[in-house]
Design an enzyme around this catalytic site. Structure first.
Site, mmCIF file in Angstrom:
data_model
loop_
_atom_site.group_PDB
_atom_site.id
_atom_site.type_symbol
_atom_site.label_atom_id
_atom_site.label_comp_id
_atom_site.label_asym_id
_atom_site.label_seq_id
_atom_site.Cartn_x
_atom_site.Cartn_y
_atom_site.Cartn_z
ATOM 1 N N GLU A 1 1.653 -0.639 -5.000
ATOM 2 C CA GLU A 1 0.799 0.528 -5.385
ATOM 3 C C GLU A 1 1.520 1.795 -5.470
ATOM 4 O O GLU A 1 1.880 2.547 -4.469
ATOM 5 C CB GLU A 1 -0.198 0.607 -4.398
ATOM 6 C CG GLU A 1 -1.504 1.627 -4.594
ATOM 7 C CD GLU A 1 -2.025 2.398 -3.719
ATOM 8 O OE1 GLU A 1 -3.060 2.948 -3.839
ATOM 9 O OE2 GLU A 1 -1.345 2.545 -2.628
ATOM 10 N N ASP A 61 0.866 -1.144 0.008
ATOM 11 C CA ASP A 61 0.045 -0.121 -0.129
ATOM 12 C C ASP A 61 0.934 1.227 0.087
ATOM 13 O O ASP A 61 1.896 1.264 0.565
ATOM 14 C CB ASP A 61 -0.875 0.127 1.350
ATOM 15 C CG ASP A 61 -2.003 1.050 1.298
ATOM 16 O OD1 ASP A 61 -2.820 1.196 0.401
ATOM 17 O OD2 ASP A 61 -1.709 2.067 2.192
HETATM 18 C C1 NOJ Z 1 -4.132 3.025 -0.857
HETATM 19 C C2 NOJ Z 1 -5.560 2.269 -0.668
HETATM 20 O O1 NOJ Z 1 -5.661 1.865 -1.882
HETATM 21 C C3 NOJ Z 1 -6.554 3.225 -0.225
HETATM 22 O O2 NOJ Z 1 -7.767 2.561 -0.220
HETATM 23 C C4 NOJ Z 1 -6.208 3.677 1.347
HETATM 24 O O3 NOJ Z 1 -6.999 4.781 1.632
HETATM 25 C C5 NOJ Z 1 -4.651 4.444 0.917
HETATM 26 N N1 NOJ Z 1 -3.901 3.918 0.313
HETATM 27 C C6 NOJ Z 1 -4.369 4.798 2.560
HETATM 28 O O4 NOJ Z 1 -3.703 3.549 3.087
#
Ligand code: NOJ
Length: 588
Positions: free
Chosen positions: A292, A238
């Site tokens: 991500e 993440d």
């Molecule tokens: C990316 C995640 O996909 C999202 O859902 C989240 O709110 C943020 N990172 C913070 O963790």
């Protein structure tokens, strides 16, 4: 010409039929199933994203759970996916839907137990489906033991140094240490009782960790080991570009040079991922790291994919790209070129739990995606959006690399845009003061069967769902309703993924662009596979000498109408089948 996906599927080899549990999925060694033995699975995997709270509720409490996923593993196997990525399933107070983690080594009781998670991982694997878990290294929950300890500790203590605590500015420290803004809106700083401030790039309930501290590195490597040892095949990381901060905490400048931004894409991050890659590679079946990483610069993005770093990253450029031939072609070309330079596979992502569902997005005047421009009440033409989402799905499936499917995309679910304000949960909506509709609309519980809520999502027909809303008109979108309908989105996904598994292009074959003009994206893969997408209003005549493997929308008099993708397979020799006549072609 053959256009019915299900009819065509009946001609596929035994092992490719959806209703049988695919032996060939288990045994990558089995010949004739379109899989090269030595090719790592993740390079062309189809990964299905399970937003567990909204997938299936087995115990009737209104929240999806592990038992619900286990009960539907055969659905996922029949769909034909290679891996499941689970959004965070850890104990969490849910300030950000689970991305505020209290304990990274256990399962939230609302979902089940660690033992059940282990069973799920094993059962899925027995069906040939691997598991990817979500790791959240940038921040923890404000109820995490480390943060509680920090709050109780004095300024400058080790416990506080694990986070970004600073005195404020102004005469009494009443102003935040700098002007950094939270990605969810408002200041990125919150003040605590003794007057210090702490940093949170997301919600105040998500304090950012300080990756300058060695124990933060050690802790995360231990968490990785914990899940790798339980048989997970990989992790989705993440907010992977945000971990490292400039310790001076300078003001954020909009046009910072690459690597110079105070909290995005800092060079030292690569050391973190090199350590993680070494750990992942130490397993007999090496584990996989999926980042991500939201970065507009394709070359900076590709740096994360060097051979000793991450395996793949989400292709957000493709996801956010408007449904227009020029930008789409450019996005695909750029991804393929930048990934080729580091020998990493591109990923093809149309949706996820953070963005507007593709059917709704593609029906709008502006078909691109940007968090900043999301607004309540933006009109959409769902029929047009659905047609384009079908075409986009077949385009994505035909491209070289791996593919991500967010749950419900295979059902063509639209964004639920009529959630009453009092039922919304997303901090993006709350912190924008209701200007940004937030992400609840793509997180609504899946419709499995029946004609009214909860559509078989839960065994209790009177259940109150965690996100207490499902549109009234989702009956025809349920799995049950779509299963027997050869023209449904579900049938399209099943047939498309089945053919994709056969790899009609041959193992790992590259793409060769064909020139059918500005309004068309067309390419060949391997000796005999062709994919053509018509964006233009003029129906496109298909080339002779080819059979239609499948089309996203019925052909009209053997012509490809607007917003339609077709897969062709050559039936005569290549000379006779000349799709680019009279135009010249060029390689990517
Ligand atoms: C990316 C995640 O996909 C999202 O859902 C989240 O709110 C943020 N990172 C913070 O963790």
């Amino acid at each position: 010409m053959q256009t019915d996906a299900t009819e065509k599927a009946a001609e596929l080899p035994e092992c490719e039929r959806a209703t049988e549990l695919p032996e060939c999925e288990r045994a990558t060694e089995l010949p004739g199933c379109g899989r090269a033995t030595e090719r790592p699975w993740w390079r062309d995997a189809v990964v299905y994203q399970v937003y567990i709270r909204s997938f299936a509720d087995a115990n009737g409490d209104g929240t999806g759970d592990l038992a619900g996923v286990r009960a539907h593993l055969s659905y996922l196997a029949a769909l034909g996916v290679d891996a499941l990525w689970f959004n965070p399933w850890y104990p969490s107070p849910l300030a950000d839907a689970g991305y505020d983690v209290v304990d990274y080594r256990s399962i939230d009781p609302a979902f089940g137990t660690l033992g059940e998670a282990e069973q799920l991982i094993a059962e899925a694997r027995a069906l040939g489906i691997r598991t990817i878990v979500d790791i959240v290294p940038n921040h923890v929950s404000s109820l995490h033991p480390w943060f509680k300890e920090a709050l109780a500790a004095p300024a400058a203590s080790v416990a506080r140094q694990r986070f970004w605590f600073r005195p404020g500015k102004g005469a009494d420290g009443e102003l935040p240490p700098n002007e950094w803004q939270s990605i969810f809106g408002g200041s990125a700083w919150t003040r605590v009782a003794d007057g210090e401030w702490y940093l949170h790039l997301f919600a105040p309930e998500q304090p950012d960790l300080n990756w300058e501290r060695p124990e933060v590195w050690d802790e995360h490597e231990d968490i990785l080991r914990f899940w790798f040892d339980r048989g997970v095949a990989g992790v989705r990381i993440d907010s992977a570009a945000l971990l490292l901060k400039d310790p001076e905490l300078p003001e954020d400048v909009p046009d910072a040079a690459p690597g110079e931004h105070p909290f995005t894409d800092r060079d030292q991050l690569h050391d973190v991922y090199r350590r993680w890659r070494a750990l992942a590679d130490s397993y007999v079946e090496p584990r996989v790291l999926v980042g991500e990483v939201w970065l507009p610069d394709a070359e900076r993005l590709a740096r994360y994919l060097r051979p000793d770093e991450l395996h793949t990253v989400f292709n957000f450029d493709f996801l956010a790209c408007p449904w227009e031939p020029g930008p789409m072609r450019a996005s695909i070309k750029s991804a393929l070129a930048s990934h080729a330079r580091v020998d990493a596979p591109a990923t093809w992502v149309l949706s996820n739990h953070d963005v507007t569902r593709s059917v709704t997005r593609y029906g709008r005047a502006d078909t691109g995606f940007a968090f900043e421009t999301k607004r309540e009440g933006t009109p959409t033409d769902l029929l047009r959006g659905q047609r384009r989402a079908r075409a986009a799905a077949l385009l994505a499936m035909a491209l070289p690399g791996s593919m991500y499917i967010y749950q419900g995309e295979e059902l063509g679910l639209p964004e639920a845009e009529d959630i009453p304000p009092e039922k919304r949960q997303d901090p993006m909506w709350l912190r924008s003061g209701g200007v940004d509709p937030g992400r609840d609309g793509c997180r609504v519980a899946l419709p499995w069967s029946g004609t009214k809520p909860p559509y078989g999502f839960s065994p209790d027909p009177n259940v109150r769902l965690w996100l207490d809303h499902q549109p009234d008109n989702w009956g025809p979108l349920s799995v049950e309703a779509q299963t027997e309908d050869p023209s449904s989105m579900l049938s399209l996904y099943r047939a498309g993924l089945r053919i994709r598994r056969q790899a009609p292009w041959g193992a790992g074959s590259q793409l060769q662009w064909l020139d059918y003009g500005e309004e068309v994206i067309a390419f060949a893969r391997g000796e005999s596979f062709f994919c053509i997408v018509n964006f233009g209003t003029q129906p496109l005549e298909l080339p002779a000498g080819a059979d239609v493997l499948m089309a996203s929308t019925e052909l009209v008099g053997d012509k490809l109408s607007q917003d339609t993708t077709v897969w062709l397979v050559q039936t005569t020799n290549r000379a006779a089948f000349d799709p680019e006549q009279p135009r010249a072609h060029h390689s990517s």
